[in-house]
Design an enzyme around this catalytic site. Structure first.
Site, short mmCIF file in Angstrom:
data_model
loop_
_atom_site.label_atom_id
_atom_site.label_comp_id
_atom_site.label_asym_id
_atom_site.label_seq_id
_atom_site.Cartn_x
_atom_site.Cartn_y
_atom_site.Cartn_z
N MET A 1 -8.73 8.40 -0.28
CA MET A 1 -9.58 8.86 0.83
C MET A 1 -10.09 10.26 0.54
O MET A 1 -9.35 11.08 -0.01
CB MET A 1 -8.78 8.88 2.13
CG MET A 1 -8.09 7.56 2.44
SD MET A 1 -7.30 7.59 4.06
CE MET A 1 -6.44 6.01 4.03
N ASP B 1 -4.49 3.73 -1.85
CA ASP B 1 -5.55 4.12 -0.92
C ASP B 1 -6.07 5.52 -1.24
O ASP B 1 -5.34 6.49 -1.12
CB ASP B 1 -5.01 4.07 0.52
CG ASP B 1 -4.85 2.65 1.00
OD1 ASP B 1 -5.83 1.89 0.89
OD2 ASP B 1 -3.76 2.29 1.47
N MET C 1 -11.35 -5.56 5.83
CA MET C 1 -10.53 -4.55 6.51
C MET C 1 -10.18 -5.04 7.91
O MET C 1 -11.06 -5.44 8.68
CB MET C 1 -11.28 -3.22 6.61
CG MET C 1 -11.49 -2.48 5.30
SD MET C 1 -9.97 -2.12 4.39
CE MET C 1 -9.07 -1.11 5.59
N ASP D 1 -6.50 -6.07 4.71
CA ASP D 1 -5.84 -4.76 4.63
C ASP D 1 -5.90 -4.05 5.98
O ASP D 1 -6.98 -3.81 6.51
CB ASP D 1 -6.57 -3.93 3.56
CG ASP D 1 -5.97 -2.56 3.34
OD1 ASP D 1 -4.80 -2.34 3.73
OD2 ASP D 1 -6.67 -1.71 2.74
N HIS E 1 -1.27 -1.39 -4.26
CA HIS E 1 -2.52 -1.03 -3.58
C HIS E 1 -2.51 0.48 -3.33
O HIS E 1 -1.61 1.00 -2.67
CB HIS E 1 -2.58 -1.82 -2.25
CG HIS E 1 -3.81 -1.60 -1.43
ND1 HIS E 1 -4.84 -2.52 -1.36
CD2 HIS E 1 -4.18 -0.59 -0.61
CE1 HIS E 1 -5.78 -2.09 -0.55
NE2 HIS E 1 -5.41 -0.90 -0.07
N HIS F 1 -8.23 1.30 -3.89
CA HIS F 1 -9.14 1.12 -2.75
C HIS F 1 -9.81 2.46 -2.45
O HIS F 1 -9.20 3.35 -1.88
CB HIS F 1 -8.30 0.61 -1.55
CG HIS F 1 -9.05 0.44 -0.29
ND1 HIS F 1 -8.43 0.25 0.93
CD2 HIS F 1 -10.39 0.42 -0.03
CE1 HIS F 1 -9.35 0.13 1.87
NE2 HIS F 1 -10.53 0.24 1.33
N MET G 1 -11.92 4.73 -0.51
CA MET G 1 -12.57 5.00 0.78
C MET G 1 -13.24 6.36 0.64
O MET G 1 -12.83 7.36 1.23
CB MET G 1 -11.52 4.98 1.89
CG MET G 1 -11.00 3.58 2.16
SD MET G 1 -9.41 3.57 3.01
CE MET G 1 -8.33 3.68 1.60
N SER H 1 0.86 -1.20 0.00
CA SER H 1 0.00 0.00 0.00
C SER H 1 0.89 1.23 0.00
O SER H 1 1.65 1.46 0.95
CB SER H 1 -0.90 0.00 1.24
OG SER H 1 -1.31 1.33 1.51
C1 DX5 Z 1 -6.30 1.92 5.75
C2 DX5 Z 1 -5.77 1.59 4.36
C3 DX5 Z 1 -4.74 0.52 4.37
C4 DX5 Z 1 -3.58 0.80 5.26
C5 DX5 Z 1 -2.37 -0.04 5.03
O1 DX5 Z 1 -7.14 2.99 5.70
O2 DX5 Z 1 -6.83 1.17 3.53
O3 DX5 Z 1 -4.38 0.17 3.05
O4 DX5 Z 1 -3.20 2.12 5.24
O5 DX5 Z 1 -1.34 0.47 5.78
P1 DX5 Z 1 -0.71 -0.30 7.03
O6 DX5 Z 1 -0.17 -1.59 6.49
O7 DX5 Z 1 0.34 0.63 7.52
O8 DX5 Z 1 -1.82 -0.53 8.03
ZN ZN Z 2 -6.27 0.07 1.62
#
Ligand code: DX5
Ligand code: ZN
Length: 220
Positions: A36, A34, A136, A174, A32, A65, A67, A7
């Site tokens: 947000m 993320d 999650m 994750d 991956h 991903h 969010m 990630s």
């Molecule tokens: C959480 C994310 C994850 C996460 C992974 O909101 O979707 O992908 O940040 O990071 P680590 O491995 O540091 O928890």
């Molecule tokens: Zn993620």
């Protein structure tokens, strides 16, 4: 043995392209990303233009991903930016069936993400329509959080239901994944380990990915 999806949330954002190249060269199976929006989760990260900017640094499939609330408004842009698997949350405000259809119509794979407090059973009606399930193991929003072991029974439950329905898709886990937490995750049936901190902050990225890939394998 599980596949590994670093990630990039834990990567050096000033050198994101090179960070993507680094983990790709070090043996990762996916990237991956993320995303947000500051609404569905408290934090804000990157958008489609960033996915597009880093896409050329790796040939690996990109798991994006989302969010974000109302992902249906953004999946086209993420598809066009080079995402391969677009993950949306079951908890996000949207018409989930039409979002799934939209992603498929764009020629991309769909992942369905389930937060720790959400019962896995709520994903059962969608299992036949998705290409990946994301369990999650932290409440999303931030990297570097502590793994929640209580989510693990969701994996065999989902796998059993998939077998019952006659359609089995990979399960990604994750949040807080390290070699120590990846081990019980893989044994519970996780096929893909998403890991930010334990990969990007490791002194040796190749070794970190190798240790994750060995999770769940018989050490005899
Ligand atoms: C959480 C994310 C994850 C996460 C992974 O909101 O979707 O992908 O940040 O990071 P680590 O491995 O540091 O928890
Ligand atoms: Zn993620």
């Amino acid at each position: 043995m599980p596949l590994v999806a670093p990630s990039i949330l834990a990567a050096d954002f000033a050198n994101l392209g090179e960070e993507v190249r680094k983990v790709s060269d070090a043996g990762a199976d996916f990237i991956h990303v993320d995303v947000m929006d500051g609404i569905f989760v408290p934090n804000i990260t990157v958008g489609p233009s960033m996915v597009k900017a880093i896409r050329g640094f790796s040939k690996l499939p990109f798991i994006v991903h989302l969010m974000i609330t109302h992902p249906e408004n953004h999946v086209k842009a993420f598809a066009e930016s080079g995402s391969d698997i677009i993950e949306v949350h079951i908890e996000a405000e949207q018409d989930l069936r039409s979002t799934i259809r939209l992603i498929h119509d764009l020629g991309k794979k769909v992942g369905l993400a389930v937060n720790p407090p959400t019962p896995i059973e709520s994903a059962f009606p969608y299992l036949k329509d998705i290409d990946m399930l994301l369990v999650m193991s932290v409440n999303p929003g931030f990297g570097g959080q502590t793994f929640i072991p209580g989510v693990l029974p969701k994996i065999p439950k989902a796998k059993e239901e998939m077998r019952r329905q006659g359609y089995v898709v990979p399960v990604e886990i994750d949040g807080g994944i390290t070699p120590e937490t990846g081990e019980p995750s893989a044994r519970a049936g996780a096929d893909i380990l998403a890991a930010g901190t334990s990969v990007f902050k490791a002194p040796d990225v190749r070794e970190a990915i190798r240790r994750l890939r060995e999770c769940g394998a018989s050490k005899l």
